[in-house]
Design a protein around this motif. Structure first.
Motif, PDB file in Angstrom:
ATOM      1  N   GLN A  79       0.815  -1.215   0.000  1.00  0.00           N
ATOM      2  CA  GLN A  79       0.000   0.000   0.000  1.00  0.00           C
ATOM      3  C   GLN A  79       0.851   1.269   0.000  1.00  0.00           C
ATOM      4  OE1 GLN A  79      -3.709   0.449   1.814  1.00  0.00           O
ATOM      5  NE2 GLN A  79      -4.083  -1.734   2.154  1.00  0.00           N
ATOM      6  N   GLU A 108      -5.418  -8.847   1.224  1.00  0.00           N
ATOM      7  CA  GLU A 108      -5.991  -7.628   0.638  1.00  0.00           C
ATOM      8  C   GLU A 108      -5.311  -7.263  -0.671  1.00  0.00           C
ATOM      9  OE1 GLU A 108      -7.808  -5.298   4.535  1.00  0.00           O
ATOM     10  OE2 GLU A 108      -5.800  -4.736   3.800  1.00  0.00           O
ATOM     11  N   TRP A 109      -4.033  -7.608  -0.827  1.00  0.00           N
ATOM     12  CA  TRP A 109      -3.351  -7.358  -2.101  1.00  0.00           C
ATOM     13  C   TRP A 109      -3.972  -8.217  -3.202  1.00  0.00           C
ATOM     14  CZ3 TRP A 109       2.726  -7.771  -2.759  1.00  0.00           C
ATOM     15  CH2 TRP A 109       3.128  -6.929  -3.802  1.00  0.00           C
ATOM     16  N   TYR A 136      -7.276  -6.602  -4.004  1.00  0.00           N
ATOM     17  CA  TYR A 136      -7.072  -5.336  -4.718  1.00  0.00           C
ATOM     18  C   TYR A 136      -6.800  -5.599  -6.200  1.00  0.00           C
ATOM     19  CZ  TYR A 136      -4.993  -0.695  -5.706  1.00  0.00           C
ATOM     20  OH  TYR A 136      -4.693   0.549  -6.229  1.00  0.00           O
ATOM     21  N   MET A 169     -11.224  -3.161  -1.044  1.00  0.00           N
ATOM     22  CA  MET A 169     -10.015  -3.106  -1.858  1.00  0.00           C
ATOM     23  C   MET A 169     -10.333  -2.766  -3.318  1.00  0.00           C
ATOM     24  SD  MET A 169      -7.394  -3.450   0.061  1.00  0.00           S
ATOM     25  CE  MET A 169      -8.329  -2.539   1.296  1.00  0.00           C
ATOM     26  N   ARG A 196      -8.863   0.401  -5.366  1.00  0.00           N
ATOM     27  CA  ARG A 196      -8.235   0.288  -6.692  1.00  0.00           C
ATOM     28  C   ARG A 196      -8.871   1.278  -7.664  1.00  0.00           C
ATOM     29  NH1 ARG A 196      -9.696  -4.882  -8.494  1.00  0.00           N
ATOM     30  NH2 ARG A 196     -11.338  -3.948  -9.796  1.00  0.00           N
TER      31      ARG A 196
END
Length: 510
Positions: A81, A139-140, A143, A152, A156
């Motif tokens: 992030q 969460e990545w 996203y 997320m 984005r």
């Protein structure tokens, strides 16, 4: 000069050679990202959205199948992030692993995915297990790959990307036995299961999760990960904790504290290097034997996601930047590795050369002073060998009693070969590592009469030859004009320290 026969059973299909064994690696290390891939939108160097245009153009010649990022060691101190949103608002960070330099985070998630789109390659993202959290990696994934609406996804979209990306490959940390946490194998095996559980499939994006595996011959590490696989397959609700595990293997000509120079090396260092490159095959076979005990159906892939040569850095450069020149010796190390990957294609499903630009065994070197770019000898091996991408591996047998170099500490084979078939043709890759002797090779193709043939050869005047701005083509492939052919054979002469690819059309193949 010595004679050898390479017998190719072109009508006995083996496993598919995944194009992903020709994968690449781009870490935040030295001038790989900043100055290699990324110059910024305001740079006088021609770029598309800050990404260097000539680097992309050159790498597209290789049909790169996947690109691993952001590390390496850097991955386990990278918090994703910090690398999203307006660039001028992104926090700075210190790259403690490589040179202790400060980075501005201008090259982050969106920039990496833009690079992959320009290259036409699939992203391989390595998450932070060493200093991150399960939530951070989960969460990545969300996203990047989820559509619809979620926290997320909304973030984005705030950052300018409406539709998700397709991001299939996910690394569960990097080298946790070392800089990624100094963990014991059992501890990491539990963490890999935990992190993988929360890396979710969103929509039609199916994750291929890669557990961070062993350093070289640490077979106990592989066994710990495979026990984790067996446990979950035997559970009440069977599942795979991850789809693959990795191994890292570097080729050096000396010791880890004195690896030797990239250029100007002596003959003894050369032969130590060749021995080390050849040793990758028995090492991988032993890892595979461990995997086979727990996974006889071979559901879990083996990923060699760091491999290549590692020399002392070039004099006068930052020792933390790992910049080294690249000679024909490096190209031969690459060709030997690919023969092994082709032979072990049933289990070895991906590999990543370390690294793509300006670091270790790079494809490209860029000069910050004059902006020039050169293709290295290793680049040409990748380009010549791309005919094997997704082709079918076929058995190869050597009759080459004279292709041996006798040294004081034992004999070293000097001829290597592998072959594949696709589209009615067979491609045979050949390497002669001898420093003085040429090798006359008869390729005996079984299973079909031989049609039209063609060949390409990489054979500079010296094994220490390299490319630079003032002489960018000292090592470059040439066409082979004379290839004597019979109904079932092709002949080629391999000069000393050379690599060749021969194509033969086989009209009788089904």
């Amino acid at each position: 000069m010595s004679d050898a026969t390479v017998i190719v059973n072109a009508d006995i299909p083996g496993p598919r050679i995944s194009r992903h064994v020709y994968g690449h690696f781009a870490e935040h290390l030295g001038a790989c990202i900043y100055g290699g891939f990324w110059v910024g939108e305001d740079s006088p160097v021609p770029n598309v959205g800050g990404i260097r245009a000539d680097v992309v153009e050159a790498l597209r010649e290789l049909s790169i199948p996947n690109l691993r990022w952001p590390g390496g060691c850097f991955a386990d101190e990278y918090h994703w992030q910090d690398g999203i949103g307006p660039r001028e608002e992104r926090p700075r960070m210190v790259n403690t692993h490589w040179g202790n330099v400060e980075e501005n985070n201008h090259f982050g998630t969106h920039e990496f995915l833009a690079l992959c789109e320009q290259l036409g390659t699939e992203p391989y993202v390595v998450g932070n297990v060493g200093s991150g959290t399960v939530r951070e990696m989960s969460e990545w994934v969300e996203y990047l790959t989820r559509s619809g609406s979620s926290p997320m996804v909304d973030l984005r979209r705030e950052n300018g990307r409406d539709e998700p990306w397709r991001v299939p490959f996910w690394g569960l940390g990097n080298e946790p036995w070392g800089g990624g946490g100094n963990m014991r194998p059992e501890v990491y095996a539990d963490l890999a299961r935990q992190y993988a559980t929360f890396c979710k499939n969103h929509g039609d994006n199916r994750l291929y999760r890669i557990a961070a595996g062993a350093s070289e011959d640490d077979y106990a590490w592989t066994e710990a990960l495979m026990r984790a696989v067996a446990d979950m397959k035997a559970a009440q609700f069977p599942s795979l904790p991850f789809e693959a595990l990795s191994v890292h293997y570097y080729t050096i000509g000396g010791t880890w504290t004195d690896k030797g120079p990239a250029t100007g090396f002596d003959e003894a260092s050369y032969w130590r290097t060749i021995r080390r490159a050849q040793a990758v095959e028995p090492l991988l076979r032993r890892h595979i034997a461990v995997m086979d005990r727990y996974d006889p159906d071979r559901e879990i892939g083996l990923v060699v996601d760091e491999w290549g040569t590692w020399w002392d850095v070039e004099p006068g450069t930052n020792p933390g930047f790992l910049f080294q020149q690249n000679t024909m010796r490096d190209a031969l190390v690459a060709s030997l590795h690919f023969d092994v990957f082709h032979r072990l294609a049933e289990r070895v499903v991906m590999a990543n050369i370390a690294q793509t630009v300006n670091v270790l065994q790079a494809m490209l070197l860029t000069d910050p002073a004059d902006g020039t770019l050169v293709r290295t000898p290793t680049f040409h091996v990748f380009e010549m060998n791309k005919v094997h991408h997704d082709a079918t591996s076929v058995p190869v047998h050597l009759r080459a009693p004279g292709a041996v170099r006798e040294l004081t500490d034992g004999a070293v084979p000097t001829l290597s070969a592998s072959a594949s078939v696709a589209g009615g043709a067979c491609h045979v890759s050949l390497t002669n590592t001898d420093l003085e002797r040429s090798q006359d090779v008869t390729i005996e193709l079984r299973g079909s009469r031989v049609g039209a043939v063609a060949g390409r050869l990489l054979a500079p005047s010296s094994v220490g030859a390299f490319n630079a701005g003032a002489h960018p083509a000292d090592v470059a492939p040439t066409a082979v004009d004379e290839l004597p052919v019979t109904a079932s054979t092709v002949r080629i002469t391999l000069p000393p320290h050379s690599f060749a690819v021969v194509r033969a059309e086989l009209p009788d193949l089904p």
